[in-house]
Design a protein around this motif. Structure first.
Motif, PDB file in Angstrom:
ATOM      1  N   VAL A   1      -6.387   6.119  -3.431  1.00  0.00           N
ATOM      2  CA  VAL A   1      -6.450   5.045  -2.440  1.00  0.00           C
ATOM      3  C   VAL A   1      -6.968   4.146  -3.370  1.00  0.00           C
ATOM      4  O   VAL A   1      -6.224   2.469  -3.268  1.00  0.00           O
ATOM      5  CB  VAL A   1      -6.739   4.827  -1.394  1.00  0.00           C
ATOM      6  N   SER A   2      -7.336   4.278  -4.868  1.00  0.00           N
ATOM      7  CA  SER A   2      -7.923   2.929  -5.278  1.00  0.00           C
ATOM      8  C   SER A   2      -7.238   2.263  -6.907  1.00  0.00           C
ATOM      9  O   SER A   2      -7.381   1.107  -7.750  1.00  0.00           O
ATOM     10  CB  SER A   2      -9.593   3.311  -5.828  1.00  0.00           C
ATOM     11  N   THR A   3      -5.882   3.113  -6.695  1.00  0.00           N
ATOM     12  CA  THR A   3      -5.386   3.234  -7.966  1.00  0.00           C
ATOM     13  C   THR A   3      -4.464   1.666  -7.758  1.00  0.00           C
ATOM     14  O   THR A   3      -4.070   1.886  -6.874  1.00  0.00           O
ATOM     15  CB  THR A   3      -4.486   4.531  -7.823  1.00  0.00           C
ATOM     16  N   ARG A   4      -4.198   1.297  -9.078  1.00  0.00           N
ATOM     17  CA  ARG A   4      -3.022   0.468  -8.629  1.00  0.00           C
ATOM     18  C   ARG A   4      -1.829   0.822  -9.080  1.00  0.00           C
ATOM     19  O   ARG A   4      -1.805   1.164  -9.967  1.00  0.00           O
ATOM     20  CB  ARG A   4      -3.977  -0.876 -10.270  1.00  0.00           C
TER      21      ARG A   4
ATOM     22  N   TYR B   1      -3.238   0.535  -3.736  1.00  0.00           N
ATOM     23  CA  TYR B   1      -3.260   1.421  -2.402  1.00  0.00           C
ATOM     24  C   TYR B   1      -3.969   0.757  -0.818  1.00  0.00           C
ATOM     25  O   TYR B   1      -3.048   0.722  -0.115  1.00  0.00           O
ATOM     26  CB  TYR B   1      -2.774   2.976  -2.523  1.00  0.00           C
ATOM     27  N   LYS B   2      -5.487   0.556  -1.604  1.00  0.00           N
ATOM     28  CA  LYS B   2      -5.822   0.333  -0.546  1.00  0.00           C
ATOM     29  C   LYS B   2      -6.254  -0.788   0.160  1.00  0.00           C
ATOM     30  O   LYS B   2      -5.586  -1.313   1.457  1.00  0.00           O
ATOM     31  CB  LYS B   2      -7.333   0.413  -0.848  1.00  0.00           C
ATOM     32  N   ASP B   3      -5.268  -1.699  -0.553  1.00  0.00           N
ATOM     33  CA  ASP B   3      -4.405  -2.868  -0.541  1.00  0.00           C
ATOM     34  C   ASP B   3      -4.133  -3.239   0.178  1.00  0.00           C
ATOM     35  O   ASP B   3      -3.422  -4.012   1.236  1.00  0.00           O
ATOM     36  CB  ASP B   3      -4.814  -3.975  -1.762  1.00  0.00           C
ATOM     37  N   MET B   4      -2.717  -2.500   0.276  1.00  0.00           N
ATOM     38  CA  MET B   4      -1.246  -2.370   0.483  1.00  0.00           C
ATOM     39  C   MET B   4      -1.677  -1.724   2.034  1.00  0.00           C
ATOM     40  O   MET B   4      -1.094  -2.401   2.753  1.00  0.00           O
ATOM     41  CB  MET B   4      -1.088  -0.886   0.030  1.00  0.00           C
ATOM     42  N   MET B   5      -2.214  -0.734   2.599  1.00  0.00           N
ATOM     43  CA  MET B   5      -2.750  -0.689   3.399  1.00  0.00           C
ATOM     44  C   MET B   5      -3.476  -1.333   4.224  1.00  0.00           C
ATOM     45  O   MET B   5      -3.328  -1.620   5.871  1.00  0.00           O
ATOM     46  CB  MET B   5      -3.665   0.631   3.750  1.00  0.00           C
ATOM     47  N   ARG B   6      -4.053  -2.084   4.027  1.00  0.00           N
ATOM     48  CA  ARG B   6      -4.739  -3.727   4.653  1.00  0.00           C
ATOM     49  C   ARG B   6      -3.799  -5.137   5.118  1.00  0.00           C
ATOM     50  O   ARG B   6      -4.044  -5.033   6.241  1.00  0.00           O
ATOM     51  CB  ARG B   6      -6.073  -3.612   4.374  1.00  0.00           C
ATOM     52  N   ARG B   7      -2.948  -4.649   3.973  1.00  0.00           N
ATOM     53  CA  ARG B   7      -1.986  -6.365   4.156  1.00  0.00           C
ATOM     54  C   ARG B   7      -0.837  -5.697   5.853  1.00  0.00           C
ATOM     55  O   ARG B   7      -1.137  -6.175   5.966  1.00  0.00           O
ATOM     56  CB  ARG B   7      -1.968  -6.926   2.631  1.00  0.00           C
ATOM     57  N   ALA B   8      -1.126  -4.270   5.365  1.00  0.00           N
ATOM     58  CA  ALA B   8       0.152  -4.208   5.983  1.00  0.00           C
ATOM     59  C   ALA B   8      -0.232  -4.180   7.898  1.00  0.00           C
ATOM     60  O   ALA B   8      -0.026  -4.721   8.396  1.00  0.00           O
ATOM     61  CB  ALA B   8       0.864  -2.787   5.950  1.00  0.00           C
ATOM     62  N   ALA B   9      -1.431  -3.248   7.713  1.00  0.00           N
ATOM     63  CA  ALA B   9      -1.792  -3.615   8.756  1.00  0.00           C
ATOM     64  C   ALA B   9      -2.553  -4.814   9.206  1.00  0.00           C
ATOM     65  O   ALA B   9      -2.009  -5.377  10.613  1.00  0.00           O
ATOM     66  CB  ALA B   9      -3.637  -3.113   8.722  1.00  0.00           C
ATOM     67  N   LYS B  10      -2.812  -5.886   8.473  1.00  0.00           N
ATOM     68  CA  LYS B  10      -2.367  -7.117   9.403  1.00  0.00           C
ATOM     69  C   LYS B  10      -1.436  -7.786   9.266  1.00  0.00           C
ATOM     70  O   LYS B  10      -1.754  -8.760  10.819  1.00  0.00           O
ATOM     71  CB  LYS B  10      -3.371  -8.394   8.099  1.00  0.00           C
TER      72      LYS B  10
ATOM     73  N   PRO C   1     -11.152   0.486   8.627  1.00  0.00           N
ATOM     74  CA  PRO C   1     -12.540   1.599   7.629  1.00  0.00           C
ATOM     75  C   PRO C   1     -11.337   2.489   6.724  1.00  0.00           C
ATOM     76  O   PRO C   1     -11.393   3.345   7.501  1.00  0.00           O
ATOM     77  CB  PRO C   1     -13.298   1.346   8.490  1.00  0.00           C
ATOM     78  N   ILE C   2     -11.964   2.156   5.164  1.00  0.00           N
ATOM     79  CA  ILE C   2     -11.362   3.404   4.277  1.00  0.00           C
ATOM     80  C   ILE C   2     -12.886   3.731   3.897  1.00  0.00           C
ATOM     81  O   ILE C   2     -13.739   2.446   2.943  1.00  0.00           O
ATOM     82  CB  ILE C   2     -10.133   1.982   3.307  1.00  0.00           C
ATOM     83  N   LEU C   3     -13.066   4.905   3.480  1.00  0.00           N
ATOM     84  CA  LEU C   3     -13.527   5.230   2.466  1.00  0.00           C
ATOM     85  C   LEU C   3     -13.339   6.645   1.682  1.00  0.00           C
ATOM     86  O   LEU C   3     -12.870   7.875   2.712  1.00  0.00           O
ATOM     87  CB  LEU C   3     -14.785   6.076   4.033  1.00  0.00           C
ATOM     88  N   PRO C   4     -13.188   6.419   0.184  1.00  0.00           N
ATOM     89  CA  PRO C   4     -12.548   7.029  -0.303  1.00  0.00           C
ATOM     90  C   PRO C   4     -13.722   7.806  -0.223  1.00  0.00           C
ATOM     91  O   PRO C   4     -14.825   8.253  -0.842  1.00  0.00           O
ATOM     92  CB  PRO C   4     -12.475   6.543  -1.798  1.00  0.00           C
TER      93      PRO C   4
ATOM     94  N   ILE D   1       1.609  12.787  -4.110  1.00  0.00           N
ATOM     95  CA  ILE D   1       0.428  12.355  -4.174  1.00  0.00           C
ATOM     96  C   ILE D   1      -0.678  12.850  -5.714  1.00  0.00           C
ATOM     97  O   ILE D   1      -1.640  11.785  -6.384  1.00  0.00           O
ATOM     98  CB  ILE D   1      -0.885  13.188  -3.739  1.00  0.00           C
ATOM     99  N   ASP D   2       0.185  13.331  -6.079  1.00  0.00           N
ATOM    100  CA  ASP D   2      -0.374  13.785  -7.951  1.00  0.00           C
ATOM    101  C   ASP D   2       0.100  12.449  -8.009  1.00  0.00           C
ATOM    102  O   ASP D   2      -1.032  12.496  -9.607  1.00  0.00           O
ATOM    103  CB  ASP D   2       0.914  15.218  -8.113  1.00  0.00           C
ATOM    104  N   SER D   3       1.013  12.433  -8.408  1.00  0.00           N
ATOM    105  CA  SER D   3       2.077  11.210  -9.118  1.00  0.00           C
ATOM    106  C   SER D   3       0.483   9.077  -8.542  1.00  0.00           C
ATOM    107  O   SER D   3       0.477   8.924  -9.159  1.00  0.00           O
ATOM    108  CB  SER D   3       2.735  10.117  -8.603  1.00  0.00           C
ATOM    109  N   MET D   4       0.227   9.272  -7.838  1.00  0.00           N
ATOM    110  CA  MET D   4      -0.733   8.598  -7.057  1.00  0.00           C
ATOM    111  C   MET D   4      -2.445   8.557  -7.953  1.00  0.00           C
ATOM    112  O   MET D   4      -2.994   7.453  -7.675  1.00  0.00           O
ATOM    113  CB  MET D   4      -1.036   8.244  -5.153  1.00  0.00           C
ATOM    114  N   ASN D   5      -2.122   9.246  -8.826  1.00  0.00           N
ATOM    115  CA  ASN D   5      -3.482   9.233  -9.249  1.00  0.00           C
ATOM    116  C   ASN D   5      -3.022   8.407 -11.062  1.00  0.00           C
ATOM    117  O   ASN D   5      -4.091   8.167 -11.740  1.00  0.00           O
ATOM    118  CB  ASN D   5      -4.458  10.469 -10.214  1.00  0.00           C
ATOM    119  N   ASN D   6      -1.825   7.956 -10.731  1.00  0.00           N
ATOM    120  CA  ASN D   6      -1.321   7.500 -12.029  1.00  0.00           C
ATOM    121  C   ASN D   6      -1.215   6.298 -11.793  1.00  0.00           C
ATOM    122  O   ASN D   6      -0.957   5.307 -10.913  1.00  0.00           O
ATOM    123  CB  ASN D   6      -0.378   7.677 -12.124  1.00  0.00           C
TER     124      ASN D   6
END
Length: 312
Positions: free
Chosen positions: A170-173, A210-219, A227-230, A258-263
């Motif tokens: 979730v912290s990957t850019r 991905y964390k930023d994307m989820m928070r902004r989509a929620a807003k 709250p997001i706890l990796p 998910i494998d790709s989301m680490n890149n």
């Protein structure tokens, strides 16, 4: 110049939006959907199975260009299947006299130990050109649009969870891009001499986690930001099971994504913006457009249209 064009995956997420644009500007489009017999979209439906050379040859005969939107992400052996399909398509296209193949691949730095999914996308770029047809590649990260798998994961996580214990990805850019900008680029490179045999990186105006994307989509959906706890030790297998339980994405697709989301997947070369200049859609606006399209989708039950409603 108007062209005769084959669009594979014409009923899919990207193809279904591209075909009407090409038809409207005067191109003769052969639409190769998943089920030609029931296809009701724009263009002329044709049958062209990448596993059936004769049908593929007929679909490509007389076409000047072809869009290749074929993948097997939901299959465990997707790498082999995609490699075989791309090789066959490239050679048959060459035999048919096709002058350009256009492919939507994935962003990612080869020095960053690409996931099997992203490496497969990179391999397909090369395999499509083995027959000798110039390939134009657009590499994108997350495409924000209704029914896009990566966007659906974001939307459904925001909809379903008041709080998230999440994998470290979730912290990957990443550099998300609006569907309409992808379509503009795909249409724009068709028949463009300066695009032949070139690779372009495409992305929106913002780099986000991905964390930023989820928070902004929620807003945007008037949700309280969850709250997001990796959790660094959440394995890819457990992470894919977690996604398949919370969203309607099947486990095989979830695992490969998910494998790709680490890149980290961000644009390093903005050559496409010089070739096809134009204002890019911001992330928030892209989300609003995706939500509007979902609200207008007759296949979505009325009870599911409002933000926060569960999806079966």
């Amino acid at each position: 110049m108007n062209a005769t064009v084959l669009v594979t995956g014409a009923s899919g997420f990207v193809g279904s939006h591209l075909v009407p644009v090409l038809v409207e500007r005067g191109d003769r489009v052969r639409a190769r959907p998943l089920h030609p017999d029931t296809y009701e979209g724009a263009g002329e439906p044709v049958y062209g199975d990448v596993a059936d050379v004769d049908s593929l040859r007929a679909a490509l005969d007389g076409a000047q260009a072809a869009y290749y939107f074929v993948h097997s992400l939901a299959d465990d052996d997707f790498e082999q299947r995609d490699a075989e399909a791309a090789t066959t398509f490239g050679h048959v296209a060459a035999d048919a006299g096709v002058e350009q193949i256009i492919y939507l691949g994935g962003l990612g730095d080869v020095d960053d130990h690409l996931s099997p999914h992203l490496q497969s996308r990179r391999d397909v770029e090369q395999l499509l050109g083995l027959g000798g047809v110039p390939v134009t590649v657009l590499r994108a990260a997350v495409v924000i649009g209704h029914k896009g798998i990566s966007w659906e994961i974001t939307r459904q996580l925001v909809d379903h969870l008041p709080a998230m214990v999440t994998p470290k990805w979730v912290s990957t850019r990443t550099q998300p891009i609006a569907l309409r900008d992808v379509i503009r680029y795909l249409a724009g490179v068709l028949g463009e001499p300066d695009a032949l045999g070139k690779v372009f990186e495409v992305g929106g105006p913002e780099v986000l986690s991905y964390k930023d994307m989820m928070r902004r989509a929620a807003k945007i959906q008037n949700h309280r930001s969850p709250p997001i706890l990796p959790v660094p030790l959440l394995t890819p297998r457990l992470s894919s099971m977690w996604l398949s339980l919370i969203t309607d994405v099947d486990q095989a697709t979830a695992r490969n994504l998910i494998d790709s989301m680490n890149n980290e997947v961000i644009v390093r070369d903005d050559a496409i913006r010089r070739l096809l200049p134009g204002e890019l859609t911001g992330y928030d606006e892209a989300v609003r457009l995706a939500l509007e399209d979902r609200a207008d989708d007759p296949s979505i039950r009325e009870s599911e249209r409002s933000p926060g409603a569960a999806r079966s």
